[in-house]
Design a protein around this motif. Structure first.
Motif, PDB file in Angstrom:
ATOM      1  N   MET A 101     -43.584 -12.563 -35.224  1.00 15.13           N
ATOM      2  CA  MET A 101     -42.302 -12.312 -35.831  1.00 15.13           C
ATOM      3  C   MET A 101     -41.879 -10.880 -35.476  1.00 15.13           C
ATOM      4  SD  MET A 101     -41.427 -12.635 -39.800  1.00 15.13           S
ATOM      5  CE  MET A 101     -39.810 -12.523 -40.379  1.00 15.13           C
ATOM      6  N   GLN A 102     -40.644 -10.772 -34.987  1.00 14.70           N
ATOM      7  CA  GLN A 102     -40.142  -9.468 -34.573  1.00 14.70           C
ATOM      8  C   GLN A 102     -39.389  -8.814 -35.724  1.00 14.70           C
ATOM      9  OE1 GLN A 102     -37.553  -9.665 -31.233  1.00 14.70           O
ATOM     10  NE2 GLN A 102     -37.573  -7.477 -30.887  1.00 14.70           N
ATOM     11  N   LEU A 103     -39.645  -7.551 -35.934  1.00 13.16           N
ATOM     12  CA  LEU A 103     -39.015  -6.810 -37.007  1.00 13.16           C
ATOM     13  C   LEU A 103     -37.897  -5.949 -36.440  1.00 13.16           C
ATOM     14  CD1 LEU A 103     -39.124  -6.056 -40.018  1.00 13.16           C
ATOM     15  CD2 LEU A 103     -40.645  -4.179 -39.373  1.00 13.16           C
ATOM     16  N   GLU A 104     -36.694  -6.073 -37.015  1.00 11.02           N
ATOM     17  CA  GLU A 104     -35.559  -5.261 -36.583  1.00 11.02           C
ATOM     18  C   GLU A 104     -35.053  -4.458 -37.760  1.00 11.02           C
ATOM     19  OE1 GLU A 104     -32.445  -7.091 -34.309  1.00 11.02           O
ATOM     20  OE2 GLU A 104     -33.832  -8.592 -33.531  1.00 11.02           O
ATOM     21  N   LEU A 105     -34.789  -3.187 -37.493  1.00 15.87           N
ATOM     22  CA  LEU A 105     -34.254  -2.324 -38.530  1.00 15.87           C
ATOM     23  C   LEU A 105     -32.741  -2.226 -38.369  1.00 15.87           C
ATOM     24  CD1 LEU A 105     -36.843   0.572 -38.480  1.00 15.87           C
ATOM     25  CD2 LEU A 105     -36.664  -1.261 -40.139  1.00 15.87           C
ATOM     26  N   VAL A 106     -32.044  -2.302 -39.485  1.00 13.68           N
ATOM     27  CA  VAL A 106     -30.590  -2.159 -39.488  1.00 13.68           C
ATOM     28  C   VAL A 106     -30.281  -0.790 -40.067  1.00 13.68           C
ATOM     29  CG1 VAL A 106     -28.421  -3.093 -40.321  1.00 13.68           C
ATOM     30  CG2 VAL A 106     -30.317  -4.638 -39.808  1.00 13.68           C
ATOM     31  N   THR A 107     -29.565  -0.006 -39.257  1.00 11.88           N
ATOM     32  CA  THR A 107     -29.252   1.356 -39.692  1.00 11.88           C
ATOM     33  C   THR A 107     -27.852   1.423 -40.283  1.00 11.88           C
ATOM     34  OG1 THR A 107     -28.324   1.989 -37.571  1.00 11.88           O
ATOM     35  CG2 THR A 107     -30.711   2.292 -37.852  1.00 11.88           C
ATOM     36  N   LYS A 108     -27.556   2.578 -40.867  1.00  7.78           N
ATOM     37  CA  LYS A 108     -26.227   2.812 -41.425  1.00  7.78           C
ATOM     38  C   LYS A 108     -25.180   2.742 -40.320  1.00  7.78           C
ATOM     39  CE  LYS A 108     -23.972   5.939 -44.635  1.00  7.78           C
ATOM     40  NZ  LYS A 108     -24.087   7.164 -45.442  1.00  7.78           N
ATOM     41  N   LYS A 109     -25.516   3.244 -39.141  1.00  7.57           N
ATOM     42  CA  LYS A 109     -24.605   3.205 -37.984  1.00  7.57           C
ATOM     43  C   LYS A 109     -24.307   1.761 -37.596  1.00  7.57           C
ATOM     44  CE  LYS A 109     -23.107   5.000 -33.799  1.00  7.57           C
ATOM     45  NZ  LYS A 109     -22.000   4.106 -33.575  1.00  7.57           N
ATOM     46  N   ASP A 110     -25.303   0.898 -37.655  1.00  7.37           N
ATOM     47  CA  ASP A 110     -25.093  -0.525 -37.340  1.00  7.37           C
ATOM     48  C   ASP A 110     -24.078  -1.144 -38.297  1.00  7.37           C
ATOM     49  OD1 ASP A 110     -26.941  -0.485 -35.239  1.00  7.37           O
ATOM     50  OD2 ASP A 110     -28.612  -1.000 -36.579  1.00  7.37           O
ATOM     51  N   PHE A 111     -24.178  -0.821 -39.573  1.00  7.63           N
ATOM     52  CA  PHE A 111     -23.218  -1.338 -40.545  1.00  7.63           C
ATOM     53  C   PHE A 111     -21.816  -0.796 -40.295  1.00  7.63           C
ATOM     54  CE2 PHE A 111     -26.888  -2.373 -43.384  1.00  7.63           C
ATOM     55  CZ  PHE A 111     -26.588  -3.711 -43.553  1.00  7.63           C
ATOM     56  N   GLN A 112     -21.724   0.476 -39.931  1.00  6.23           N
ATOM     57  CA  GLN A 112     -20.416   1.064 -39.627  1.00  6.23           C
ATOM     58  C   GLN A 112     -19.791   0.398 -38.405  1.00  6.23           C
ATOM     59  OE1 GLN A 112     -21.461   5.214 -39.375  1.00  6.23           O
ATOM     60  NE2 GLN A 112     -21.014   5.582 -41.544  1.00  6.23           N
ATOM     61  N   ASP A 113     -20.610   0.144 -37.383  1.00  4.43           N
ATOM     62  CA  ASP A 113     -20.112  -0.537 -36.185  1.00  4.43           C
ATOM     63  C   ASP A 113     -19.632  -1.947 -36.525  1.00  4.43           C
ATOM     64  OD1 ASP A 113     -20.703   1.703 -34.695  1.00  4.43           O
ATOM     65  OD2 ASP A 113     -22.591   0.895 -33.885  1.00  4.43           O
ATOM     66  N   LEU A 114     -20.388  -2.642 -37.352  1.00  4.39           N
ATOM     67  CA  LEU A 114     -20.005  -3.986 -37.776  1.00  4.39           C
ATOM     68  C   LEU A 114     -18.690  -3.953 -38.545  1.00  4.39           C
ATOM     69  CD1 LEU A 114     -20.641  -7.007 -38.098  1.00  4.39           C
ATOM     70  CD2 LEU A 114     -21.919  -6.410 -40.168  1.00  4.39           C
ATOM     71  N   LYS A 115     -18.539  -2.969 -39.400  1.00  6.40           N
ATOM     72  CA  LYS A 115     -17.312  -2.822 -40.176  1.00  6.40           C
ATOM     73  C   LYS A 115     -16.116  -2.635 -39.247  1.00  6.40           C
ATOM     74  CE  LYS A 115     -15.240   0.634 -43.147  1.00  6.40           C
ATOM     75  NZ  LYS A 115     -15.459   1.858 -43.910  1.00  6.40           N
ATOM     76  N   VAL A 116     -16.242  -1.764 -38.264  1.00  9.13           N
ATOM     77  CA  VAL A 116     -15.155  -1.516 -37.316  1.00  9.13           C
ATOM     78  C   VAL A 116     -14.817  -2.788 -36.549  1.00  9.13           C
ATOM     79  CG1 VAL A 116     -14.554  -0.267 -35.197  1.00  9.13           C
ATOM     80  CG2 VAL A 116     -15.609   0.953 -37.101  1.00  9.13           C
ATOM     81  N   GLU A 117     -15.824  -3.509 -36.103  1.00  9.03           N
ATOM     82  CA  GLU A 117     -15.593  -4.761 -35.379  1.00  9.03           C
ATOM     83  C   GLU A 117     -14.890  -5.798 -36.259  1.00  9.03           C
ATOM     84  OE1 GLU A 117     -19.030  -6.382 -33.355  1.00  9.03           O
ATOM     85  OE2 GLU A 117     -19.721  -4.354 -32.869  1.00  9.03           O
ATOM     86  N   LEU A 118     -15.310  -5.919 -37.499  1.00  6.94           N
ATOM     87  CA  LEU A 118     -14.677  -6.868 -38.418  1.00  6.94           C
ATOM     88  C   LEU A 118     -13.217  -6.508 -38.674  1.00  6.94           C
ATOM     89  CD1 LEU A 118     -17.469  -7.493 -41.062  1.00  6.94           C
ATOM     90  CD2 LEU A 118     -16.497  -9.151 -39.471  1.00  6.94           C
ATOM     91  N   ILE A 119     -12.944  -5.237 -38.869  1.00 10.00           N
ATOM     92  CA  ILE A 119     -11.566  -4.805 -39.102  1.00 10.00           C
ATOM     93  C   ILE A 119     -10.704  -5.097 -37.884  1.00 10.00           C
ATOM     94  CG2 ILE A 119     -10.106  -2.758 -39.409  1.00 10.00           C
ATOM     95  CD1 ILE A 119     -12.307  -1.683 -41.312  1.00 10.00           C
ATOM     96  N   ASP A 120     -11.216  -4.825 -36.693  1.00  5.64           N
ATOM     97  CA  ASP A 120     -10.466  -5.122 -35.468  1.00  5.64           C
ATOM     98  C   ASP A 120     -10.175  -6.616 -35.334  1.00  5.64           C
ATOM     99  OD1 ASP A 120     -10.388  -2.461 -34.759  1.00  5.64           O
ATOM    100  OD2 ASP A 120     -12.091  -2.586 -33.374  1.00  5.64           O
ATOM    101  N   GLU A 121     -11.160  -7.433 -35.641  1.00  8.61           N
ATOM    102  CA  GLU A 121     -10.963  -8.887 -35.558  1.00  8.61           C
ATOM    103  C   GLU A 121      -9.945  -9.366 -36.587  1.00  8.61           C
ATOM    104  OE1 GLU A 121     -12.091 -11.231 -33.357  1.00  8.61           O
ATOM    105  OE2 GLU A 121     -12.794  -9.485 -32.240  1.00  8.61           O
ATOM    106  N   LEU A 122      -9.998  -8.828 -37.784  1.00 11.10           N
ATOM    107  CA  LEU A 122      -9.031  -9.203 -38.819  1.00 11.10           C
ATOM    108  C   LEU A 122      -7.618  -8.796 -38.421  1.00 11.10           C
ATOM    109  CD1 LEU A 122     -10.983  -8.399 -42.100  1.00 11.10           C
ATOM    110  CD2 LEU A 122     -10.216 -10.642 -41.314  1.00 11.10           C
ATOM    111  N   LYS A 123      -7.476  -7.629 -37.826  1.00  7.05           N
ATOM    112  CA  LYS A 123      -6.155  -7.187 -37.372  1.00  7.05           C
ATOM    113  C   LYS A 123      -5.608  -8.139 -36.308  1.00  7.05           C
ATOM    114  CE  LYS A 123      -6.538  -2.246 -38.301  1.00  7.05           C
ATOM    115  NZ  LYS A 123      -6.681  -0.903 -37.698  1.00  7.05           N
ATOM    116  N   LYS A 124      -6.453  -8.553 -35.391  1.00  5.14           N
ATOM    117  CA  LYS A 124      -6.026  -9.507 -34.353  1.00  5.14           C
ATOM    118  C   LYS A 124      -5.615 -10.835 -34.979  1.00  5.14           C
ATOM    119  CE  LYS A 124      -9.074  -7.736 -30.768  1.00  5.14           C
ATOM    120  NZ  LYS A 124     -10.283  -8.034 -29.975  1.00  5.14           N
ATOM    121  N   PHE A 125      -6.369 -11.266 -35.967  1.00  4.91           N
ATOM    122  CA  PHE A 125      -6.104 -12.539 -36.617  1.00  4.91           C
ATOM    123  C   PHE A 125      -4.810 -12.509 -37.420  1.00  4.91           C
ATOM    124  CE2 PHE A 125      -6.661 -15.368 -40.317  1.00  4.91           C
ATOM    125  CZ  PHE A 125      -6.764 -16.580 -39.649  1.00  4.91           C
ATOM    126  N   LEU A 126      -4.554 -11.390 -38.097  1.00  7.42           N
ATOM    127  CA  LEU A 126      -3.398 -11.291 -38.982  1.00  7.42           C
ATOM    128  C   LEU A 126      -2.130 -10.833 -38.274  1.00  7.42           C
ATOM    129  CD1 LEU A 126      -5.087  -9.729 -42.116  1.00  7.42           C
ATOM    130  CD2 LEU A 126      -4.405 -12.098 -41.767  1.00  7.42           C
TER     131      LEU A 126
END
Length: 89
Positions: A1-26
């Motif tokens: 089993m491979q262990l992956e760490l999720v950092t604060k930067k990863d969450f920030q990047d995900l947030k930016v990507e989600l916001i961009d996708e929502l803007k495209k959708f709306l």
């Protein structure tokens, strides 16, 4: 089993990507039409069908009729709104 760490930067990047996708959708939903039907204009002006008819009859609001449908230019509707603007007393 491979262990992956999720950092604060990863969450920030995900947030930016989600916001961009929502803007495209709306964005298509917020795109404004140039020509409006009577129901759209009544909502914008918060008026009744009779008031809208009076605006047409007395020439306050220009319109185009094709078949049985009446269309109004968004610019003309905005001019009517601007023309009736009043300062607070």
């Amino acid at each position: 089993m491979q262990l992956e760490l999720v950092t604060k930067k990863d969450f920030q990047d995900l947030k930016v990507e989600l916001i961009d996708e929502l803007k495209k959708f709306l964005s298509p939903a917020t795109e404004q039409k140039e020509w409006l039907k009577s129901a759209d204009v009544m909502n914008m002006l918060a008026c009744s069908p009779g008031t809208l008819q009076n605006l047409r009859v007395n020439g306050t609001l220009p319109f185009t009729k094709m078949g049985g449908t009446i269309y109004y230019s968004r610019k003309d509707v905005m001019k009517v709104l601007e023309g009736n603007k009043q300062n607070a007393a």
